[in-house]
Design a protein around this motif. Structure first.
Motif, PDB file in Angstrom:
ATOM      1  N   GLN A 157      -3.192 -11.005  10.326  1.00 32.47           N
ATOM      2  CA  GLN A 157      -3.077 -10.338   9.032  1.00 32.47           C
ATOM      3  C   GLN A 157      -4.433 -10.210   8.354  1.00 32.47           C
ATOM      4  OE1 GLN A 157      -0.229 -13.186   7.585  1.00 32.47           O
ATOM      5  NE2 GLN A 157       1.506 -11.765   7.801  1.00 32.47           N
TER       6      GLN A 157
ATOM      7  N   GLN B  42       0.273   1.980   9.061  1.00 34.09           N
ATOM      8  CA  GLN B  42       1.685   1.695   8.823  1.00 34.09           C
ATOM      9  C   GLN B  42       1.884   1.127   7.411  1.00 34.09           C
ATOM     10  OE1 GLN B  42       3.240  -1.419  11.389  1.00 34.09           O
ATOM     11  NE2 GLN B  42       5.226  -0.418  11.544  1.00 34.09           N
TER      12      GLN B  42
ATOM     13  N   ASN C 150       4.140  -8.076   7.279  1.00 30.61           N
ATOM     14  CA  ASN C 150       3.789  -7.503   8.571  1.00 30.61           C
ATOM     15  C   ASN C 150       2.919  -8.506   9.337  1.00 30.61           C
ATOM     16  OD1 ASN C 150       2.805  -5.888  10.709  1.00 30.61           O
ATOM     17  ND2 ASN C 150       2.777  -4.058   9.421  1.00 30.61           N
TER      18      ASN C 150
ATOM     19  N   THR D 164       3.443  -0.953   4.465  1.00 32.53           N
ATOM     20  CA  THR D 164       4.144  -2.229   4.330  1.00 32.53           C
ATOM     21  C   THR D 164       4.434  -2.471   2.856  1.00 32.53           C
ATOM     22  OG1 THR D 164       2.971  -3.140   6.257  1.00 32.53           O
ATOM     23  CG2 THR D 164       4.062  -4.705   4.788  1.00 32.53           C
TER      24      THR D 164
ATOM     25  N   TYR E 282      11.483 -10.153   5.891  1.00 33.41           N
ATOM     26  CA  TYR E 282      11.954  -9.121   4.969  1.00 33.41           C
ATOM     27  C   TYR E 282      12.704  -9.828   3.855  1.00 33.41           C
ATOM     28  CZ  TYR E 282      15.247  -5.481   3.340  1.00 33.41           C
ATOM     29  OH  TYR E 282      16.012  -4.624   2.580  1.00 33.41           O
TER      30      TYR E 282
ATOM     31  N   THR F 164       6.723   4.037   7.546  1.00 32.26           N
ATOM     32  CA  THR F 164       6.857   2.702   8.121  1.00 32.26           C
ATOM     33  C   THR F 164       6.868   2.705   9.646  1.00 32.26           C
ATOM     34  OG1 THR F 164       9.277   2.794   8.100  1.00 32.26           O
ATOM     35  CG2 THR F 164       8.174   1.936   6.125  1.00 32.26           C
TER      36      THR F 164
ATOM     37  N   HIS G  57       8.189  -6.828   2.497  1.00 27.46           N
ATOM     38  CA  HIS G  57       7.953  -7.106   3.906  1.00 27.46           C
ATOM     39  C   HIS G  57       6.669  -7.897   4.116  1.00 27.46           C
ATOM     40  CE1 HIS G  57      10.622  -3.609   3.979  1.00 27.46           C
ATOM     41  NE2 HIS G  57      10.891  -3.865   5.251  1.00 27.46           N
TER      42      HIS G  57
ATOM     43  N   LEU H 206       6.262  -5.035  11.980  1.00 26.49           N
ATOM     44  CA  LEU H 206       6.913  -4.735  10.694  1.00 26.49           C
ATOM     45  C   LEU H 206       8.422  -4.591  10.875  1.00 26.49           C
ATOM     46  CD1 LEU H 206       6.469  -3.959   7.654  1.00 26.49           C
ATOM     47  CD2 LEU H 206       6.530  -1.579   8.430  1.00 26.49           C
TER      48      LEU H 206
END
Length: 399
Positions: free
Chosen positions: A276, A295, A303, A297, A171, A114, A301, A141
């Protein structure tokens, strides 16, 4: 794919958003009618809108996220003899305001997937001197906050969320900056929304601490208590300490900047959705190259992709990150960067006594990381070219 000498390449931009004609019209109106040009109705409207969007209790517009972090450190009461745990993999401004209080910085490692801290990387560092944990939500994130908050509660620690790069990230349905005791946001030029280049916001959970924030932000100024027969006596406003013998600051932000913030906060979800979509498109386009790892996700979550970082793993090809960046930069003219130098490697933190760390994942990631240009106003042809250039480079480095 051959490099085209006429191809302008893809520059790295320091600007994360642009203003629409209606945004500009609203901002110009603020220039015309703001009286005063600071601490007025646009600031109040921006704070109200921000508080509603993030579902936080108290929000205070300030001159930068650095200012917000400094106020959070002051309000948390840290100072000499206290320890503050935070990641070394972040921008230097995450740490400098904390160090300014005299507290000792203790560097936490990142989760390798992450790229942010976790309860597992924080827990071994807690001592009787630990008072605060700074959780940096990096690259868009959020960290896994429930275990972190449970850990903090069990040790009676305060939690500061550095959400400079994570406005709109969530989150388990909760917004960045709404879970910890404090949330700190940036509206710097490079962020997902900007208040004309600089700006920030502090969110505070505790009502008693929130009452101290306006005075600390603006030179200890406050209204006189009670009714006055003559509004001008003894003066227009009073000045006093919010904390005994702690001199206040001037971390104010202008009305025109707040007007820019108002135009952006109402469409932040739309702006983030475009980021996104582009991130998903890019990652899918190179998904058949396992040497490029993005990364992670999880389903808990969302991001918002402030940046698009990745690891380059040249396993089996005897190539490394610098080979990848060199071809992207010099052959294709795609201007990539590296973020961030581990803070304990910088001369500033070394000379201040914070040069020691046990952060192997931070060190490994720094030696592997690349960050692609990712400004949302990048023209589509440049974005498509960057995908093609990345695929060509990855193929070339396999040979």
């Amino acid at each position: 794919m051959k490099s085209n000498k006429n191809q302008p390449g893809v520059p790295w931009s320091g600007r994360g958003s642009r203003y629409s004609p209606s945004d500009i019209e609203f901002i110009v109106q603020a220039i015309r009618d703001s009286d005063p040009l600071t601490q007025g109705r646009y600031q109040n409207e921006f704070e109200d809108a921000f508080r509603a969007y993030t579902e936080t209790s108290h929000a205070f517009a300030v001159s930068s996220c650095t200012a917000a972090l400094h106020l959070a450190a002051i309000l948390s009461g840290v100072g000499k003899g206290d320890e503050v745990i935070m990641p070394a993999h972040t921008f230097a401004a995450s740490a400098i305001p904390i160090a300014r209080t005299g507290a000792r910085l203790v560097w936490a490692d990142i989760n390798p997937a992450t790229l942010v801290v976790s309860a597992d990387t924080i827990a071994p560092l807690i001592t009787p001197a630990t008072k605060v944990v700074v959780v940096v939500h990096l690259y868009g994130l959020m960290a896994d906050m429930d275990p972190i908050m449970a850990l903090a509660e069990s040790h009676e620690l305060l939690v500061v969320e550095d959400a400079a790069q994570a406005l709109g990230a969530n989150y388990k349905g909760r917004q960045a900056g709404s879970i910890g005791d404090f949330g700190c946001f940036s509206f710097h030029s490079h962020k997902n929304i900007s208040t004309l280049g600089e700006g920030g916001m502090l969110t505070v959970k505790d009502a008693a601490l929130a009452r101290q924030a306006p005075g600390l932000r603006h030179n200890g100024m406050r209204a006189y208590k009670g009714e006055r027969e003559h509004y001008w006596k003894p003066a227009m406003s009073n000045v006093d300490f919010d904390r005994p013998n702690l001199w206040p600051f001037n971390y104010c932000i202008g009305e025109v900047q707040c007007a820019a913030g108002i135009t952006q906060i109402h469409k932040v979800d739309e702006l983030n959705a475009f980021r996104q979509s582009r991130a998903k498109t890019f990652m899918q386009a190179v998904s058949d190259f396992p040497e490029l790892v993005f990364q992670a996700t999880s389903v808990d979550h969302e991001n918002v992709f402030y940046c698009l970082p990745a690891r380059y793993l040249g396993t089996g090809s005897n190539r490394d990150r610098d080979d990848f960046m060199a071809r992207m930069s010099f052959h294709h003219k795609v201007q990539m960067v590296i973020q961030y130098h581990p803070l304990y490697r910088y001369p500033m933190f070394k000379s201040a006594g914070f040069g020691e760390a046990n952060c192997p994942e931070t060190d490994v990631f720094f030696d592997q990381m690349v960050s692609f240009p990712f400004h949302p106003w990048m023209p589509q042809d440049q974005f498509d070219f960057m995908i093609d250039a990345t695929r060509e480079t990855l193929s070339e480095l396999r040979q």
